[in-house]
Design a protein around this motif. Structure first.
Motif, short mmCIF file in Angstrom:
data_model
loop_
_atom_site.label_atom_id
_atom_site.label_comp_id
_atom_site.label_asym_id
_atom_site.label_seq_id
_atom_site.Cartn_x
_atom_site.Cartn_y
_atom_site.Cartn_z
N GLU A 213 11.71 9.72 -12.56
CA GLU A 213 10.75 9.93 -11.46
C GLU A 213 11.19 9.16 -10.20
N PHE A 214 12.11 8.21 -10.39
CA PHE A 214 12.53 7.34 -9.28
C PHE A 214 13.43 8.10 -8.31
N PRO A 215 13.22 7.95 -6.99
CA PRO A 215 14.05 8.69 -6.01
C PRO A 215 15.54 8.38 -6.21
N PRO A 216 16.40 9.42 -6.25
CA PRO A 216 17.83 9.17 -6.49
C PRO A 216 18.52 8.53 -5.29
N LEU A 217 19.59 7.80 -5.55
CA LEU A 217 20.36 7.16 -4.49
C LEU A 217 21.32 8.16 -3.85
N LEU B 202 22.43 -5.78 -15.81
CA LEU B 202 21.13 -5.15 -15.60
C LEU B 202 21.01 -4.92 -14.09
N GLU B 203 20.77 -3.65 -13.73
CA GLU B 203 20.69 -3.32 -12.30
C GLU B 203 19.23 -3.06 -11.90
N PHE B 204 18.84 -3.65 -10.78
CA PHE B 204 17.49 -3.48 -10.23
C PHE B 204 17.58 -2.63 -8.97
N THR B 205 16.68 -1.66 -8.80
CA THR B 205 16.65 -0.88 -7.56
C THR B 205 15.20 -0.71 -7.11
N ALA B 206 14.94 -0.97 -5.84
CA ALA B 206 13.61 -0.76 -5.26
C ALA B 206 13.76 -0.01 -3.94
N THR B 207 12.75 0.80 -3.58
CA THR B 207 12.84 1.59 -2.34
C THR B 207 11.47 1.85 -1.74
N ASP B 208 11.45 2.08 -0.41
CA ASP B 208 10.22 2.59 0.23
C ASP B 208 10.53 3.95 0.87
N LEU B 209 11.63 4.57 0.40
CA LEU B 209 12.17 5.86 0.88
C LEU B 209 12.94 5.74 2.20
N ASP B 210 12.70 4.67 2.98
CA ASP B 210 13.49 4.45 4.20
C ASP B 210 14.64 3.48 3.92
N ARG C 14 0.85 -1.20 0.00
CA ARG C 14 0.00 0.00 0.00
C ARG C 14 0.88 1.24 0.00
N THR C 15 1.11 1.80 -1.16
CA THR C 15 1.92 3.01 -1.23
C THR C 15 1.14 4.08 -2.00
N THR C 16 1.25 5.32 -1.53
CA THR C 16 0.50 6.40 -2.16
C THR C 16 1.18 6.89 -3.44
N LEU C 17 2.51 6.69 -3.53
CA LEU C 17 3.25 7.10 -4.73
C LEU C 17 3.42 5.90 -5.66
N PRO C 18 2.82 5.95 -6.87
CA PRO C 18 2.92 4.82 -7.80
C PRO C 18 4.36 4.40 -8.09
N VAL D 218 23.21 -6.89 -23.08
CA VAL D 218 22.55 -5.61 -23.37
C VAL D 218 22.80 -5.21 -24.83
N LYS D 219 21.69 -5.11 -25.58
CA LYS D 219 21.81 -4.70 -26.99
C LYS D 219 21.70 -3.18 -27.09
N LYS D 220 20.89 -2.59 -26.21
CA LYS D 220 20.73 -1.14 -26.22
C LYS D 220 20.58 -0.68 -24.77
N PRO D 221 21.55 0.09 -24.24
CA PRO D 221 21.47 0.50 -22.85
C PRO D 221 20.31 1.48 -22.61
N GLY D 222 19.91 1.62 -21.36
CA GLY D 222 18.83 2.55 -21.03
C GLY D 222 18.28 2.26 -19.65
N SER D 223 17.27 3.04 -19.24
CA SER D 223 16.67 2.80 -17.93
C SER D 223 15.18 3.13 -17.95
N SER D 224 14.44 2.45 -17.08
CA SER D 224 13.00 2.66 -16.97
C SER D 224 12.53 2.04 -15.66
N THR D 225 11.27 2.23 -15.30
CA THR D 225 10.74 1.56 -14.11
C THR D 225 9.45 0.83 -14.47
N VAL D 226 9.28 -0.36 -13.87
CA VAL D 226 8.05 -1.14 -14.08
C VAL D 226 7.54 -1.67 -12.74
N PRO D 227 6.22 -1.95 -12.63
CA PRO D 227 5.69 -2.48 -11.37
C PRO D 227 6.38 -3.80 -11.01
#
Length: 369
Positions: free
Chosen positions: A114-118, A42-50, A24-28, A61-70
């Motif tokens: 949109e993802f919170p920076p490290l 391929l790097e994965f990052t997940a956070t709950d801000l704490d 249950r998070t208010t920020l998608p 990797v054929k084409k580098p880049g970044s995105s976020t998915v559920p």
């Protein structure tokens, strides 16, 4: 972004990070995992801000880049796929396409920016030690963390780097676990901080028996980088608990009158059996030490009674003391020594559990009924 990755590797990455994502998070964006592809990783990052967890795995990797998915959706799809390999492609609109054999999936994502920076950590406050050491220290102390929200500073593990020693303490006011190990600590890296329970749980889950861990910290955050021999790494970044940890040295009792050696496994199983006969109202077990014998009794009017006898080497005067069985079972479960020592002063003073090693556990007695 376009890449090919084995099912095993993508599951490895997702399993490492997805635990911190709340349902249950208010920020998608906080329900999403950040995917960053470059080089052959391929790097994965997940956070709950704490707490933030990042993990990198091998990929073509054929084409580098970044995105976020559920993250839960991605994990659910990948786990159920039949193929051993999959292709993952993300377009400019952050739509992620997954192909594996006859399977085809499209998931709508969100932009990576949109993802919170490290947080960036400086290099000055840094300590390295084997993962096995940290894992063992956490196992021997984390069970004593308080869950009482009103005593916020106790809702984590206190870590101190001082005098070439790493010390870890956890207490909930009724018991206290303390463990320390020698570590290489430079003058600049000395310090102390409190790591919250959620980050401790993640570390307990992620730490391995091999490889090393690098710990960096600032006034309000700490980072744990777990590196294995194969070159893959997991990063756990956590906010720290603010406030001063109580002076734990004060609760460690003075010199004991009796020091009794016990076979850990035998003592643990006898306590577990006796605990079955306790109830919420009467949740204590009585330990009675007489010549070469320890009797463990539990008695609750609504349940019944238990009596266990162990042969021990004891020459002192007769002594009885009562404890909450859970508080004695927890440390015995966390230790792997064959022999433990219980140190007692009298029936009203705290008992101390020790091993032949840098571990100490203080437990408050209960009133003998």
């Amino acid at each position: 972004m376009n890449l090919t990755i084995s099912k095993e590797q993508i599951l490895l990455g997702l399993q490492a990070v997805q635990n911190v994502v709340g349902s249950r998070t208010t920020l998608p964006i906080l329900s999403n995992v950040l995917l960053r592809a470059e080089g052959d990783r391929l790097e994965f990052t997940a956070t709950d801000l704490d707490v933030t967890v990042a993990c990198s795995v091998e990929a073509t990797v054929k084409k580098p880049g970044s995105s976020t998915v559920p993250v839960k959706k991605l994990f659910g799809i990948v786990r159920e796929l039949n193929g051993s390999e999959l292709d993952l492609e993300v377009d400019d609109k952050n739509v992620c396409v997954i192909r594996s054999g006859p399977s085809f999936y499209k998931i709508n994502g969100l932009a990576a920016d949109e993802f919170p920076p490290l947080t960036k950590f400086k290099e000055d406050k840094k300590v390295k030690l084997p993962q096995e050491t940290l894992k063992s220290m956490m196992r021997k102390s984390s069970f004593a963390i308080s869950t009482d929200e009103s005593r916020y500073v106790l809702n984590g593990i206190f870590i101190s780097f001082k005098d070439h020693k790493m010390t870890m303490v956890a207490t909930d006011g009724r018991r206290l676990a303390l463990v320390d190990e020698e570590a290489e600590i430079s003058e600049k890296s000395q310090g102390e901080f409190i790591v919250p329970a959620k980050a401790v749980n993640e570390l307990n889950r992620l730490l391995q028996d091999k490889g090393e861990v690098e710990i960096k910290f600032t006034d309000n955050q700490a980072a744990f980088t777990l590196k294995d021999d194969k070159g893959s790494s997991v990063l756990v970044v956590t906010k720290l608990i603010e406030g001063n940890y109580p002076n734990y040295r004060q609760v460690i009792p003075g010199e004991a009158k009796e020091r009794i050696a016990l076979v850990r496994d035998e003592f643990l199983h006898a306590l577990r059996r006796a605990e079955i006969m306790t109830s919420e109202k009467s949740n204590s077990v009585k330990l009675t030490f007489t010549k070469n014998k320890l009797e463990i009794t539990a008695n609750s009017p609504e349940v019944g009674e238990a009596k266990e006898s162990l042969a021990i080497n004891y020459k002192g005067k007769d002594l009885a003391i009562a404890f909450n069985p859970k508080y004695v079972i927890d440390p015995l479960n966390a230790l792997d020594n064959d022999e433990v020592f219980i140190e007692l002063i009298d029936e009203l003073s705290p008992g101390v559990l020790k091993i032949n090693g840098p571990f100490l556990y203080v437990v408050m007695p209960m009133r003998l009924s």
